[in-house]
Design a protein around this motif. Structure first.
Motif, short mmCIF file in Angstrom:
data_model
loop_
_atom_site.label_atom_id
_atom_site.label_comp_id
_atom_site.label_asym_id
_atom_site.label_seq_id
_atom_site.Cartn_x
_atom_site.Cartn_y
_atom_site.Cartn_z
N SER A 2 0.83 -1.19 0.00
CA SER A 2 0.00 0.00 0.00
C SER A 2 0.86 1.25 0.00
O SER A 2 1.94 1.27 0.58
CB SER A 2 -0.89 -0.01 1.24
OG SER A 2 -1.71 1.12 1.23
N CYS A 3 0.38 2.28 -0.64
CA CYS A 3 1.10 3.54 -0.66
C CYS A 3 0.87 4.29 0.64
O CYS A 3 -0.21 4.26 1.20
CB CYS A 3 0.61 4.39 -1.83
SG CYS A 3 1.42 5.97 -1.92
N CYS A 4 1.92 4.95 1.10
CA CYS A 4 1.80 5.65 2.38
C CYS A 4 1.36 7.10 2.19
O CYS A 4 1.31 7.87 3.13
CB CYS A 4 3.13 5.60 3.12
SG CYS A 4 4.47 6.21 2.11
N CYS A 5 1.06 7.49 0.95
CA CYS A 5 0.66 8.88 0.71
C CYS A 5 -0.64 9.20 1.44
O CYS A 5 -1.49 8.33 1.59
CB CYS A 5 0.40 9.12 -0.78
SG CYS A 5 1.79 8.77 -1.81
N ASP A 6 -0.81 10.45 1.84
CA ASP A 6 -2.07 10.89 2.44
C ASP A 6 -3.19 10.72 1.42
O ASP A 6 -4.29 10.32 1.73
CB ASP A 6 -2.00 12.35 2.88
CG ASP A 6 -1.00 12.52 4.02
OD1 ASP A 6 -0.75 11.52 4.71
OD2 ASP A 6 -0.49 13.64 4.20
N PRO A 69 3.61 9.48 -11.91
CA PRO A 69 4.49 9.46 -10.73
C PRO A 69 3.70 9.63 -9.45
O PRO A 69 2.73 10.38 -9.40
CB PRO A 69 5.40 10.68 -10.96
CG PRO A 69 5.28 11.03 -12.39
CD PRO A 69 3.91 10.58 -12.82
N CYS A 70 4.11 8.89 -8.42
CA CYS A 70 3.42 8.99 -7.12
C CYS A 70 4.17 9.99 -6.24
O CYS A 70 5.40 10.05 -6.27
CB CYS A 70 3.38 7.62 -6.45
SG CYS A 70 2.36 7.62 -4.98
N THR A 71 3.40 10.74 -5.46
CA THR A 71 4.00 11.79 -4.62
C THR A 71 4.93 11.22 -3.55
O THR A 71 5.77 11.92 -3.01
CB THR A 71 2.90 12.62 -3.93
OG1 THR A 71 1.90 11.74 -3.44
CG2 THR A 71 2.27 13.60 -4.90
N CYS A 72 4.82 9.91 -3.23
CA CYS A 72 5.67 9.33 -2.20
C CYS A 72 7.07 9.02 -2.71
O CYS A 72 7.97 8.73 -1.94
CB CYS A 72 5.04 8.06 -1.62
SG CYS A 72 5.16 6.64 -2.72
N GLY A 73 7.27 9.05 -4.04
CA GLY A 73 8.60 8.84 -4.59
C GLY A 73 8.87 7.43 -5.08
O GLY A 73 9.86 7.21 -5.78
ZN LIG Z 1 3.03 6.24 -3.36
#
Ligand SMILES: [Zn+2]
Length: 191
Positions: A2-6, A69-73
């Motif tokens: 899972s992505c940790c982005c808000d 692109p995902c903001t979490c990098g």
């Molecule tokens: Zn992410």
């Protein structure tokens, strides 16, 4: 993973070294291009499992992939599971996933409640266009003809098939406590 982005962006695929994933058409098993927003099922080939080979194992989960692109990098594609391929319909050659239709209708919240039902007068998966979709309008929504045409246009833009949307009042569609039922099979009731 899972992505940790808000801002939840779907699951990140992070085991490229251990598994080869393909996005495939559930009917033809052809490989589809992994491009932003593409929908198919995931076929899995294990690259280093020693107990026995798993080759192009189709898990049957309808999945949408995202390559922006995902903001979490984290790099690599992300995915969301939409439902099961057994639910898939084919409208004029276009694969239609009921969960994807619901996602489009949910975009209109609070003008809609997000609750939908796809009405089938004959057995699938091949069904004629336009597909009959019932959608509930939200409490405050007054311009129902506009809502109907907005949803129909959005379904056509995003999912590439023609729908006939019937707007029904809030609470008109039966809620189920188990897995939400998105298809109503009218031909079964007659028999
Ligand atoms: Zn992410």
């Amino acid at each position: 993973m899972s992505c940790c982005c808000d801002n939840y962006n779907g699951l990140h695929f992070i085991s490229q070294d251990h598994a080869y994933l393909e996005l495939i058409d559930p009917k033809t098993k052809d490989t589809l291009k992994i491009i932003d927003g593409a929908i198919g099922t995931i076929a899995y080939t294990s690259l280093d499992w020693e107990a026995g080979p798993i080759l192009r194992y189709d898990m049957g989960d309808v999945t949408q992939v995202f390559t922006s692109p995902c903001t979490c990098g984290l790099t690599g594609f992300r995915f969301k599971i939409l439902g099961r391929s057994d639910d898939m319909l084919i409208v004029k050659g276009i694969n239609v996933y009921p969960a994807a239709v619901r996602n489009v209708v949910t975009e209109f919240f609070p003008r809609t409640t997000g609750e939908i039902r796809i009405i089938l007068d004959q057995p699938g998966p091949k069904v004629p266009a336009p597909l009959h979709v019932k959608a509930e309008h939200g409490k405050e929504e007054k311009d129902l003809p506009k809502l109907k045409s907005d949803i129909e246009a959005r379904i056509h833009d995003v999912l590439r098939f023609k729908a006939e949307v019937e707007i029904v009042s809030e609470g008109a569609l039966e809620r189920t406590t188990t897995k939400s039922k998105l298809i109503e099979k009218r031909f079964e009731k007659r028999g």
